[in-house]
Structures are given as structure tokens and as C-alpha cells.
Design a protein around this motif. Structure first.
Motif, mmCIF file in Angstrom:
data_model
loop_
_atom_site.group_PDB
_atom_site.id
_atom_site.type_symbol
_atom_site.label_atom_id
_atom_site.label_comp_id
_atom_site.label_asym_id
_atom_site.label_seq_id
_atom_site.Cartn_x
_atom_site.Cartn_y
_atom_site.Cartn_z
ATOM 1 N N MET A 1 0.801 -1.380 -0.157
ATOM 2 C CA MET A 1 -0.010 -0.095 -0.134
ATOM 3 C C MET A 1 0.881 1.179 0.000
ATOM 4 S SD MET A 1 -2.808 1.163 2.854
ATOM 5 C CE MET A 1 -3.871 -0.210 2.522
ATOM 6 N N THR A 2 0.519 2.254 -0.890
ATOM 7 C CA THR A 2 1.287 3.332 -1.099
ATOM 8 C C THR A 2 1.197 4.318 0.058
ATOM 9 O OG1 THR A 2 1.405 3.288 -3.441
ATOM 10 C CG2 THR A 2 2.025 5.513 -2.347
ATOM 11 N N ARG A 3 2.076 4.777 0.767
ATOM 12 C CA ARG A 3 2.002 5.617 1.941
ATOM 13 C C ARG A 3 2.272 7.067 1.712
ATOM 14 N NH1 ARG A 3 2.441 5.276 7.398
ATOM 15 N NH2 ARG A 3 3.460 7.071 8.845
ATOM 16 N N ILE A 4 1.403 7.981 2.015
ATOM 17 C CA ILE A 4 1.444 9.215 1.406
ATOM 18 C C ILE A 4 1.417 10.195 2.934
ATOM 19 C CG2 ILE A 4 0.256 11.244 0.348
ATOM 20 C CD1 ILE A 4 -1.061 9.384 -1.476
ATOM 21 N N LEU A 5 2.230 11.121 2.859
ATOM 22 C CA LEU A 5 2.380 11.992 3.973
ATOM 23 C C LEU A 5 1.692 13.394 3.425
ATOM 24 C CD1 LEU A 5 3.123 12.746 6.753
ATOM 25 C CD2 LEU A 5 5.594 13.515 5.547
ATOM 26 N N VAL A 6 0.542 13.893 3.990
ATOM 27 C CA VAL A 6 0.097 15.204 3.482
ATOM 28 C C VAL A 6 0.387 16.357 4.690
ATOM 29 C CG1 VAL A 6 -2.060 16.264 2.996
ATOM 30 C CG2 VAL A 6 -1.854 13.856 2.415
ATOM 31 N N VAL A 7 1.026 17.236 4.375
ATOM 32 C CA VAL A 7 1.695 18.529 5.107
ATOM 33 C C VAL A 7 0.808 19.624 4.698
ATOM 34 C CG1 VAL A 7 3.519 19.358 6.145
ATOM 35 C CG2 VAL A 7 3.742 17.132 5.000
ATOM 36 N N ASP A 8 -0.134 20.168 5.649
ATOM 37 C CA ASP A 8 -0.876 21.280 5.411
ATOM 38 C C ASP A 8 -1.304 21.879 6.866
ATOM 39 O OD1 ASP A 8 -3.039 23.465 4.614
ATOM 40 O OD2 ASP A 8 -2.543 22.410 2.635
ATOM 41 N N ASP A 9 -1.392 23.166 7.074
ATOM 42 C CA ASP A 9 -1.906 23.728 8.239
ATOM 43 C C ASP A 9 -3.372 23.869 8.256
ATOM 44 O OD1 ASP A 9 -1.682 25.881 6.578
ATOM 45 O OD2 ASP A 9 -1.048 27.415 7.856
ATOM 46 N N GLU A 10 -4.199 23.745 7.347
ATOM 47 C CA GLU A 10 -5.566 24.020 7.082
ATOM 48 C C GLU A 10 -6.091 22.659 7.655
ATOM 49 O OE1 GLU A 10 -7.156 26.154 3.818
ATOM 50 O OE2 GLU A 10 -5.165 26.558 3.256
ATOM 51 N N PRO A 11 -6.871 22.697 8.657
ATOM 52 C CA PRO A 11 -7.391 21.282 8.907
ATOM 53 C C PRO A 11 -8.527 20.902 7.937
ATOM 54 C CG PRO A 11 -7.585 22.919 10.748
ATOM 55 C CD PRO A 11 -7.159 23.572 9.685
ATOM 56 N N GLN A 12 -9.265 21.675 7.297
ATOM 57 C CA GLN A 12 -10.495 21.073 6.485
ATOM 58 C C GLN A 12 -9.721 20.254 5.234
ATOM 59 O OE1 GLN A 12 -9.849 24.345 7.569
ATOM 60 N NE2 GLN A 12 -11.723 25.147 7.915
ATOM 61 N N ILE A 13 -8.443 20.906 4.722
ATOM 62 C CA ILE A 13 -7.801 20.132 3.857
ATOM 63 C C ILE A 13 -7.176 18.924 4.225
ATOM 64 C CG2 ILE A 13 -5.838 20.389 2.291
ATOM 65 C CD1 ILE A 13 -6.308 23.325 1.754
ATOM 66 N N LEU A 14 -6.704 19.009 5.400
ATOM 67 C CA LEU A 14 -6.013 17.611 6.022
ATOM 68 C C LEU A 14 -7.064 16.518 6.104
ATOM 69 C CD1 LEU A 14 -3.657 18.722 8.866
ATOM 70 C CD2 LEU A 14 -2.961 17.977 6.682
ATOM 71 N N ARG A 15 -8.355 16.992 6.566
ATOM 72 C CA ARG A 15 -9.534 16.062 6.829
ATOM 73 C C ARG A 15 -9.749 15.631 5.370
ATOM 74 N NH1 ARG A 15 -15.012 16.017 7.108
ATOM 75 N NH2 ARG A 15 -15.991 14.427 8.728
ATOM 76 N N ALA A 16 -10.185 16.438 4.393
ATOM 77 C CA ALA A 16 -10.544 16.096 3.126
ATOM 78 C C ALA A 16 -9.695 15.105 2.415
ATOM 79 C CB ALA A 16 -10.789 17.512 2.461
ATOM 80 N N LEU A 17 -8.352 15.613 2.385
ATOM 81 C CA LEU A 17 -7.278 14.699 1.682
ATOM 82 C C LEU A 17 -7.273 13.271 2.471
ATOM 83 C CD1 LEU A 17 -4.561 17.316 0.632
ATOM 84 C CD2 LEU A 17 -6.373 16.104 -0.851
ATOM 85 N N ARG A 18 -7.405 13.370 3.756
ATOM 86 C CA ARG A 18 -7.067 12.093 4.549
ATOM 87 C C ARG A 18 -8.315 11.118 3.963
ATOM 88 N NH1 ARG A 18 -6.262 13.559 9.811
ATOM 89 N NH2 ARG A 18 -8.603 13.975 9.987
ATOM 90 N N ILE A 19 -9.408 11.569 4.069
ATOM 91 C CA ILE A 19 -10.831 10.879 3.685
ATOM 92 C C ILE A 19 -10.615 10.397 2.239
ATOM 93 C CG2 ILE A 19 -13.390 11.105 3.310
ATOM 94 C CD1 ILE A 19 -13.431 12.920 5.757
ATOM 95 N N ASN A 20 -10.356 11.244 1.323
ATOM 96 C CA ASN A 20 -10.301 10.793 0.022
ATOM 97 C C ASN A 20 -9.318 9.894 -0.429
ATOM 98 O OD1 ASN A 20 -12.214 12.490 -2.078
ATOM 99 N ND2 ASN A 20 -11.692 14.044 -0.334
ATOM 100 N N LEU A 21 -8.041 10.201 0.003
ATOM 101 C CA LEU A 21 -6.987 9.250 -0.356
ATOM 102 C C LEU A 21 -7.016 8.016 0.384
ATOM 103 C CD1 LEU A 21 -4.071 11.711 0.000
ATOM 104 C CD2 LEU A 21 -4.889 10.939 -1.961
#
Length: 226
Positions: A1-21
């Protein structure tokens, strides 16, 4: 499984990307600052980084340079900075792609697929490698001395050695070795690593006290030097 580290200080973007990815089968870790991102990447190296440039503690280009000091992991910048100077600076620092906010998730997913496909080797390489007077064949899982004698390794020794040899020249962190060789419940048993590395050096290095190929990076991990 590909492991992705998402780095952003906007909680909404972190949450959206975590869910979608995660919905698309990716293993996702998030960080809301540059320091947290660098620590997370060193502790358990990701397969790809999605990085915002406008972080609260470090500029994103500094995070890119910090990563590029030890890893070639693909980095996709995801930023509200649309100026060409920002794009050039990020790409010159070592980023592989640049996506401007606001963005579409489908576009980002396509960029992730493209970067991963472009940077991944076409076929997994399993060459015969040299350690001292020994030839290690990863495909056949054999170690043969120059005089023809076979060197026997235990399954655990093989697992640790293979992890290093499949990442030539790269630092493999203590945490990653413990996770991949012993299991996810192992975090602090660095004495295991020292013990098994000493065994491998006795079996493979010409001078175990002065290893040339199986290198310790104190406090960080281990490296196979071809």
C-alpha cells in the motif's frame, strides 16, 4: 500500500485529503507543520509527500530541502501561491510537481498517479550485490563467498539485510526497520537492531569492527553502502 504524507496547516484540507486518499486505498499520515512533517518522514518514510508551502513554522521550500537531504521520495506541492517565482523555487528545491489551490481532488489524484508512475522503476531490480568477499543474490536469497562457500542467514537476518540492500545508499530508519522486520508493535527495541547488525557484519564484512558496507548512522538508522 502506497504511504502518503500530507502536510498542510488547514484542518479542512487535511481532513478532506485523508478521507479521499484513504477511500482510494492509500495509507495516509498527516502533519500540520514543517517540523512535524520532517519528524514523521524520518520516523516512517513515506512513498510520496503532498506539501503546502505556507506552513506556520517553516517555509515549504525548507521542508523540501530537508527531505532532499536524505530521500528521493516524490514531492507534490499543493499551494495557494500561484506566482511563477514560487513554483520555480519549489521545483528547484526538489519538488516533482506543483498544484495550485483551489484544486480538484481528481486532478491531485491524477498527479499522484503520474508522479508515482514516472519515478517508480519499471521493474523491481534484484541484482546480485557485493558485501566484502560475498555475493548476495536477492532473487535466490543466497549469499556465496568468493571461494564458493555458502553463508547461512536466519530469516530475521535476511529480512533486515534485504531491507537495506533494496535501498542502496539510503538511510533506513530504526523505526522503519523495527516495523518492517519485527512488526508494527515494535517501536523502541533498538537493541534488536544492534544485535542483528553485529551478526550480519560478522558474517559478511571483511572487517566487522570497521564495516565498509553495512553502516550505522548513530541515533537514526542504518545504510547499505554499495
Amino acid at each position: 500500500m502506497t504511504r502518503i504524507l500530507v502536510v498542510d496547516d488547514e484542518p479542512q484540507i487535511l481532513r478532506a485529503l485523508r478521507i479521499n486518499l484513504r477511500a482510494r486505498g492509500y495509507d495516509v499520515e498527516v502533519a500540520d507543520s514543517g517540523a512535524v512533517a520532517l519528524k514523521a518522514a524520518a520516523g516512517h518514510p513515506p512513498d510520496l509527500v503532498v506539501l503546502d508551502l505556507g506552513l506556520p513554522d517553516l517555509d515549504g521550500t525548507d521542508v523540501i530541502r530537508g527531505l532532499r537531504g536524505w530521500t528521493g521520495v516524490p514531492i507534490i506541492v499543493l499551494s495557494g501561491r500561484a506566482g511563477s517565482e514560487d513554483k520555480v523555487a519549489a521545483l528547484d528545491a526538489g519538488a516533482d510537481d506543483y498544484v495550485t489551490k483551489p484544486f480538484g481532488v481528481d486532478e491531485l489524484l491524477a498527479r499522484i498517479r503520474a508522479v508515482t508512475r514516472r519515478l517508480a522503476p519499471a521493474t523491481p531490480a534484484v541484482p546480485a550485490l557485493r558485501i566484502g568477499r560475498n555475493t548476495v543474490d536477492l532473487a535466490d536469497r543466497t549469499v556465496t563467498r568468493d571461494d564458493g562457500a555458502e553463508v547461512k542467514l536466519t530469516p530475521t537476518q535476511w529480512a533486515m539485510l534485504e531491507k537495506l540492500l533494496r535501498n542502496p545508499g539510503k538511510l533506513v530508519s530504526q523505526r522503519q526497520l523495527l516495523h518492517d522486520v519485527w512488526g508494527p508493535e515494535y517501536h523502541h527495541e533498538t537493541n534488536y537492531l544492534r544485535q542483528y547488525m553485529a551478526q550480519l557484519r560478522r558474517k559478511l564484512e571483511d572487517d566487522p569492527a570497521r564495516p565498509r558496507h553495512l553502516i550505522t548512522e548513530p541515533g537514526m538508522g542504518y545504510r547499505y553502502r554499495p
